[in-house]
Design a protein around this motif. Structure first.
Motif, PDB file in Angstrom:
ATOM      1  N   ASP A 150      -4.348 -23.951 -20.824  1.00  0.00           N
ATOM      2  CA  ASP A 150      -5.147 -24.212 -20.219  1.00  0.00           C
ATOM      3  C   ASP A 150      -6.527 -24.044 -21.107  1.00  0.00           C
ATOM      4  O   ASP A 150      -7.309 -25.157 -21.060  1.00  0.00           O
ATOM      5  CB  ASP A 150      -5.687 -23.365 -18.893  1.00  0.00           C
ATOM      6  N   CYS A 151      -6.774 -23.067 -21.929  1.00  0.00           N
ATOM      7  CA  CYS A 151      -7.844 -22.861 -22.816  1.00  0.00           C
ATOM      8  C   CYS A 151      -7.063 -22.387 -24.166  1.00  0.00           C
ATOM      9  O   CYS A 151      -6.049 -21.745 -24.288  1.00  0.00           O
ATOM     10  CB  CYS A 151      -8.659 -21.833 -22.249  1.00  0.00           C
ATOM     11  N   VAL A 168     -10.711 -26.719 -23.514  1.00  0.00           N
ATOM     12  CA  VAL A 168     -10.257 -26.437 -22.252  1.00  0.00           C
ATOM     13  C   VAL A 168      -9.447 -27.918 -21.835  1.00  0.00           C
ATOM     14  O   VAL A 168      -9.947 -28.956 -21.928  1.00  0.00           O
ATOM     15  CB  VAL A 168     -11.352 -26.485 -20.948  1.00  0.00           C
ATOM     16  N   LYS A 169      -8.419 -27.619 -21.229  1.00  0.00           N
ATOM     17  CA  LYS A 169      -7.314 -28.751 -20.976  1.00  0.00           C
ATOM     18  C   LYS A 169      -7.311 -29.748 -22.004  1.00  0.00           C
ATOM     19  O   LYS A 169      -7.299 -30.970 -21.808  1.00  0.00           O
ATOM     20  CB  LYS A 169      -7.838 -29.392 -19.530  1.00  0.00           C
ATOM     21  N   ILE A 173     -14.933 -28.402 -26.509  1.00  0.00           N
ATOM     22  CA  ILE A 173     -16.048 -28.069 -25.720  1.00  0.00           C
ATOM     23  C   ILE A 173     -17.312 -28.251 -26.783  1.00  0.00           C
ATOM     24  O   ILE A 173     -17.341 -27.525 -27.724  1.00  0.00           O
ATOM     25  CB  ILE A 173     -16.013 -26.802 -25.083  1.00  0.00           C
ATOM     26  N   CYS A 314     -19.541 -21.541 -23.775  1.00  0.00           N
ATOM     27  CA  CYS A 314     -18.642 -22.257 -22.867  1.00  0.00           C
ATOM     28  C   CYS A 314     -18.810 -21.777 -21.257  1.00  0.00           C
ATOM     29  O   CYS A 314     -18.571 -20.627 -21.033  1.00  0.00           O
ATOM     30  CB  CYS A 314     -16.977 -22.161 -23.215  1.00  0.00           C
ATOM     31  N   PRO A 316     -18.494 -21.278 -17.815  1.00  0.00           N
ATOM     32  CA  PRO A 316     -17.005 -21.034 -16.914  1.00  0.00           C
ATOM     33  C   PRO A 316     -16.877 -21.798 -15.475  1.00  0.00           C
ATOM     34  O   PRO A 316     -16.061 -22.229 -15.093  1.00  0.00           O
ATOM     35  CB  PRO A 316     -16.630 -19.604 -16.780  1.00  0.00           C
ATOM     36  N   ARG A 320     -17.151 -29.437 -18.276  1.00  0.00           N
ATOM     37  CA  ARG A 320     -17.119 -29.333 -19.541  1.00  0.00           C
ATOM     38  C   ARG A 320     -17.590 -30.628 -20.199  1.00  0.00           C
ATOM     39  O   ARG A 320     -17.204 -31.887 -19.744  1.00  0.00           O
ATOM     40  CB  ARG A 320     -15.706 -28.912 -20.171  1.00  0.00           C
TER      41      ARG A 320
END
Length: 327
Positions: A150-151, A168-169, A173, A314, A316, A320
């Motif tokens: 995921d990260c 992320v995904k 970012i 980043c 949370p 994003r």
């Protein structure tokens, strides 16, 4: 048949090959080099034919990490594409890397060269960290094969600078990307200056010093104890190495030889036909610049601090923002 050519167009080397062909990937110097003795110009992989690497003159297409000399790059690409694509570039696809936050006018120059000069059928420009995320990262950390994290955070240390890129995904970012103006070129130049000041004038020997850096240098896990080891008597010093410089008659590449007993305080000496350079704390203090650029007066964060800054940047919770790249 339509092939996809993958080209990691780095400032120091080109890493490329045809997709799906494990025997195809090549590592090619991204430079035109002129020899001192023969005055010959070596383009890309022709550098392997050189027999005297002393005082080479480099013409590089990249400056400060950005591609600005298209005349040099065109010459290198012509040779590389001719070797990899026997049927030419017109009916083939290209996947090519570019620096993070590449300038728009340089991106336009990429597209003009790729489509107008070489007539590739299609092209996709991306960054090297993005391709790393597409790789099978899970197995590197012992996770389930095929799972996508995921990260992820990629540290891309190149020739001109180092990028810290969070994902992320599988999407980068933008506001979390950090750049450090320290790369392989700076480390090589710093090693040249250090060796020339302490031991022997090698300011013109970029190729030899770069080989020395790649052979001898390492990142210390604990700098202070390693510095203490370097202060010990020669026979008790487990870090010091004897690097044999190339003489370009019997050997064209330097190498590390086993320690041969107690040495004098002179770092540079001759033993029979060998010219020896003693590498001590230079082995780990040069790469230490990546962790602490302030050691040489650069007011920038090192890799550990930049990673913390990248993660903290980043958000949370909020959405994003990925870096847009045009195809």
């Amino acid at each position: 048949m339509t092939n996809t050519l993958i080209l990691d167009n780095g400032a120091y080397t080109i890493k490329g090959g045809l997709s799906g062909d494990p025997s195809s990937p090549k590592l090619v110097p991204n430079a035109i080099v002129r020899g001192r003795t023969d005055r010959r110009h070596y383009v890309g992989d022709e550098l392997s034919q050189c027999t005297d690497f002393s005082s080479l003159y480099y013409r590089l297409p990249f400056e400060r990490g950005f591609l600005i000399n298209w005349g040099v790059e065109r010459t290198i690409w012509n040779r590389f594409f001719k070797t990899e694509l026997q049927d030419g570039t017109k009916d083939n696809r290209l996947l090519i890397t570019e620096p993070c936050f590449n300038l728009p006018n340089i991106q336009e120059a990429y597209d003009q060269m790729i489509f107008e000069e070489y007539e590739f059928s299609s092209c996709y420009r991306t960054t090297a960290p993005q391709l790393c995320v597409y790789n099978d990262l899970a197995t590197l950390f012992g996770d389930k094969e095929g799972s996508v994290p995921d990260c992820a955070l990629v540290v891309d240390s190149g020739y001109s600078f180092t990028h810290i890129v969070p994902f992320v995904k599988e999407k980068p970012i933008a506001k979390g990307i950090k750049r450090i103006n320290v790369g392989g070129k700076l480390l090589t130049n710093q090693l040249k200056e250090t060796v020339s000041f302490r031991y022997y004038d090698m300011m013109e020997e970029t190729y030899i010093i770069n080989q020395m850096k790649e052979t001898c240098c390492y990142v210390s896990q604990n700098v202070i104890p390693d510095l203490d080891i370097c202060r010990r008597p020669y026979n008790e010093n487990t870090i010091v190495q004897e690097y044999v410089l190339p003489d370009f008659s019997t050997n064209t590449r330097g190498h590390v030889r086993p320690k041969r007993g107690k040495q004098s305080t002179v770092a540079m000496h001759s033993s029979s036909a060998e010219q020896i350079l003693t590498m001590n704390n230079e082995r780990f203090m040069i790469p230490e610049i990546l962790m602490n650029p302030s050691d040489i007066g650069m007011q920038q964060a090192g890799i550990p601090e930049a990673i913390v800054q990248s993660v903290n940047a980043c958000d949370p919770c909020k959405s994003r923002t990925a870096i847009p790249y045009r195809q």
